[in-house]
Design an enzyme around this catalytic site. Sequence first.
Site, PDB file in Angstrom:
ATOM      1  N   ASP A   1      14.569  -0.297   1.730  1.00 30.61           N
ATOM      2  CA  ASP A   1      15.207  -0.339   3.045  1.00 30.61           C
ATOM      3  C   ASP A   1      16.292  -1.422   2.999  1.00 30.61           C
ATOM      4  O   ASP A   1      17.396  -1.163   2.550  1.00 30.61           O
ATOM      5  CB  ASP A   1      14.095  -0.631   4.070  1.00 30.61           C
TER       6      ASP A   1
ATOM      7  N   ARG B   1      -0.620   6.773   7.300  1.00 30.10           N
ATOM      8  CA  ARG B   1      -0.465   6.804   5.842  1.00 30.10           C
ATOM      9  C   ARG B   1      -0.972   8.124   5.258  1.00 30.10           C
ATOM     10  O   ARG B   1      -0.539   8.548   4.190  1.00 30.10           O
ATOM     11  CB  ARG B   1      -1.245   5.650   5.197  1.00 30.10           C
TER      12      ARG B   1
ATOM     13  N   LYS C   1      16.999   4.011   2.261  1.00 32.83           N
ATOM     14  CA  LYS C   1      17.677   4.010   3.569  1.00 32.83           C
ATOM     15  C   LYS C   1      18.923   3.137   3.430  1.00 32.83           C
ATOM     16  O   LYS C   1      18.899   1.961   3.762  1.00 32.83           O
ATOM     17  CB  LYS C   1      16.731   3.357   4.581  1.00 32.83           C
TER      18      LYS C   1
ATOM     19  N   PHE D   1      12.921   5.156  11.342  1.00 35.41           N
ATOM     20  CA  PHE D   1      11.656   4.625  10.848  1.00 35.41           C
ATOM     21  C   PHE D   1      10.732   5.799  10.532  1.00 35.41           C
ATOM     22  O   PHE D   1      10.415   6.607  11.391  1.00 35.41           O
ATOM     23  CB  PHE D   1      11.004   3.682  11.861  1.00 35.41           C
ATOM     24  N   VAL D   2      10.315   5.906   9.271  1.00 36.73           N
ATOM     25  CA  VAL D   2       9.531   7.064   8.850  1.00 36.73           C
ATOM     26  C   VAL D   2       8.085   6.658   8.531  1.00 36.73           C
ATOM     27  O   VAL D   2       7.810   5.506   8.183  1.00 36.73           O
ATOM     28  CB  VAL D   2      10.163   7.771   7.622  1.00 36.73           C
TER      29      VAL D   2
ATOM     30  N   LYS E   1       0.804  -1.204   0.000  1.00 34.09           N
ATOM     31  CA  LYS E   1       0.000   0.000   0.000  1.00 34.09           C
ATOM     32  C   LYS E   1       0.852   1.275   0.000  1.00 34.09           C
ATOM     33  O   LYS E   1       0.363   2.362  -0.311  1.00 34.09           O
ATOM     34  CB  LYS E   1      -0.877   0.031   1.265  1.00 34.09           C
ATOM     35  N   GLY E   2       2.100   1.131   0.397  1.00 32.80           N
ATOM     36  CA  GLY E   2       2.923   2.303   0.726  1.00 32.80           C
ATOM     37  C   GLY E   2       3.072   3.353  -0.353  1.00 32.80           C
ATOM     38  O   GLY E   2       3.258   4.524  -0.042  1.00 32.80           O
TER      39      GLY E   2
ATOM     40  N   ASP F   1       3.398   3.640   6.661  1.00 29.82           N
ATOM     41  CA  ASP F   1       2.647   3.432   7.906  1.00 29.82           C
ATOM     42  C   ASP F   1       3.507   2.909   9.046  1.00 29.82           C
ATOM     43  O   ASP F   1       4.599   2.384   8.849  1.00 29.82           O
ATOM     44  CB  ASP F   1       1.544   2.396   7.672  1.00 29.82           C
TER      45      ASP F   1
ATOM     46  N   GLU G   1       7.776   2.619  -5.824  1.00 30.85           N
ATOM     47  CA  GLU G   1       7.847   2.101  -4.453  1.00 30.85           C
ATOM     48  C   GLU G   1       8.011   3.249  -3.469  1.00 30.85           C
ATOM     49  O   GLU G   1       8.514   4.323  -3.829  1.00 30.85           O
ATOM     50  CB  GLU G   1       9.026   1.108  -4.392  1.00 30.85           C
ATOM     51  N   ASP G   2       7.572   3.039  -2.244  1.00 31.92           N
ATOM     52  CA  ASP G   2       7.718   4.082  -1.223  1.00 31.92           C
ATOM     53  C   ASP G   2       9.148   4.179  -0.714  1.00 31.92           C
ATOM     54  O   ASP G   2       9.717   5.248  -0.619  1.00 31.92           O
ATOM     55  CB  ASP G   2       6.729   3.853  -0.062  1.00 31.92           C
TER      56      ASP G   2
HETATM   57  P1  IMP Z   1      12.722  -3.771   2.571  1.00 22.64           P
HETATM   58  O1  IMP Z   1      12.293  -5.128   2.106  1.00 22.64           O
HETATM   59  O2  IMP Z   1      13.433  -3.885   3.903  1.00 22.64           O
HETATM   60  O3  IMP Z   1      13.569  -3.018   1.579  1.00 22.64           O
HETATM   61  O4  IMP Z   1      11.451  -2.892   2.847  1.00 22.64           O
HETATM   62  C1  IMP Z   1      10.208  -3.367   2.575  1.00 22.64           C
HETATM   63  C2  IMP Z   1       9.068  -2.506   2.970  1.00 22.64           C
HETATM   64  O5  IMP Z   1       9.145  -2.213   4.361  1.00 22.64           O
HETATM   65  C3  IMP Z   1       8.978  -1.149   2.294  1.00 22.64           C
HETATM   66  O6  IMP Z   1       8.411  -1.227   1.011  1.00 22.64           O
HETATM   67  C4  IMP Z   1       8.060  -0.441   3.257  1.00 22.64           C
HETATM   68  O7  IMP Z   1       6.718  -0.747   2.973  1.00 22.64           O
HETATM   69  C5  IMP Z   1       8.485  -1.008   4.602  1.00 22.64           C
HETATM   70  N1  IMP Z   1       9.401  -0.071   5.287  1.00 22.64           N
HETATM   71  C6  IMP Z   1      10.744  -0.088   5.310  1.00 22.64           C
HETATM   72  N2  IMP Z   1      11.230   0.942   6.026  1.00 22.64           N
HETATM   73  C7  IMP Z   1      10.157   1.640   6.446  1.00 22.64           C
HETATM   74  C8  IMP Z   1       9.988   2.839   7.226  1.00 22.64           C
HETATM   75  O8  IMP Z   1      10.931   3.512   7.689  1.00 22.64           O
HETATM   76  N3  IMP Z   1       8.696   3.220   7.449  1.00 22.64           N
HETATM   77  C9  IMP Z   1       7.614   2.549   6.964  1.00 22.64           C
HETATM   78  N4  IMP Z   1       7.731   1.446   6.227  1.00 22.64           N
HETATM   79  C10 IMP Z   1       8.980   0.985   5.980  1.00 22.64           C
HETATM   80 MG    MG Z   2       6.320  -0.881   0.541  1.00 24.38          MG
END
Ligand code: IMP
Ligand code: MG
Length: 174
Positions: free
Chosen positions: A102, A164, A130, A151-152, A41-42, A158, A98-99
């Site tokens: 990370d 959101r 990040k 964490f944002v 949803k992000g 969210d 993508e939002d």
């Molecule tokens: P990743 O697989 O660790 O790269 O991140 C996957 C998902 O985690 C992202 O698409 C976000 O939806 C969520 N996410 C990662 N970091 C944050 C944050 O700081 N705030 C909110 N959602 C996050």
């Molecule tokens: Mg996401």
Amino acid sequence: MIPKPSVMLSSEAIAARVRELGAKITQDYKGRHLVLVSILKGSFLFAADLARAIDLEDVRIDFLGLRSYGSGTESSGVVQITHDLTFPVENKDVLIVEDIVDTGLSMQYLLDNLATRKPSSVKICSLLHKPARTRVAISIDYLGFTIEDKFVVGYGLDYAEKFRNLPYIGVIES
Ligand code: IMP
Ligand code: MG
């Protein structure tokens, strides 16, 4: 009660950057068949604004819902598709919207999954990155902002499904 998140990126700063990204994407995809794949949803607010900043004739928009399992704020890389694309992307130019990238685990899963659908190209547009938490290096073609390891929330992102709807990117002070 969680206090109101403090501002990291204002809605004005986000809007200005989204306009720049849209202009660059418009330039790069002239004459091509662009499919924006908004990751739910992000990215729903980012995708809505970005789509309106792209001035091309042939733009399609689809959504792919992902749920990544993890403990609290930690991603595990185990990803489930909660909503799939509604049309084939074979021979299309896919731009993933993508939002945040990370650890990169979700994006790697997504790239592997989309590759099986034979698009002519796949690029990534992420509002946030990040880098401090990278586990899989992802090359982001269009990036809004690099942020520090916090964490944002807000502008689609969210914490336990809340925040959101904030118009800015904020940090929950603990
Ligand atoms: P990743 O697989 O660790 O790269 O991140 C996957 C998902 O985690 C992202 O698409 C976000 O939806 C969520 N996410 C990662 N970091 C944050 C944050 O700081 N705030 C909110 N959602 C996050
Ligand atoms: Mg996401």
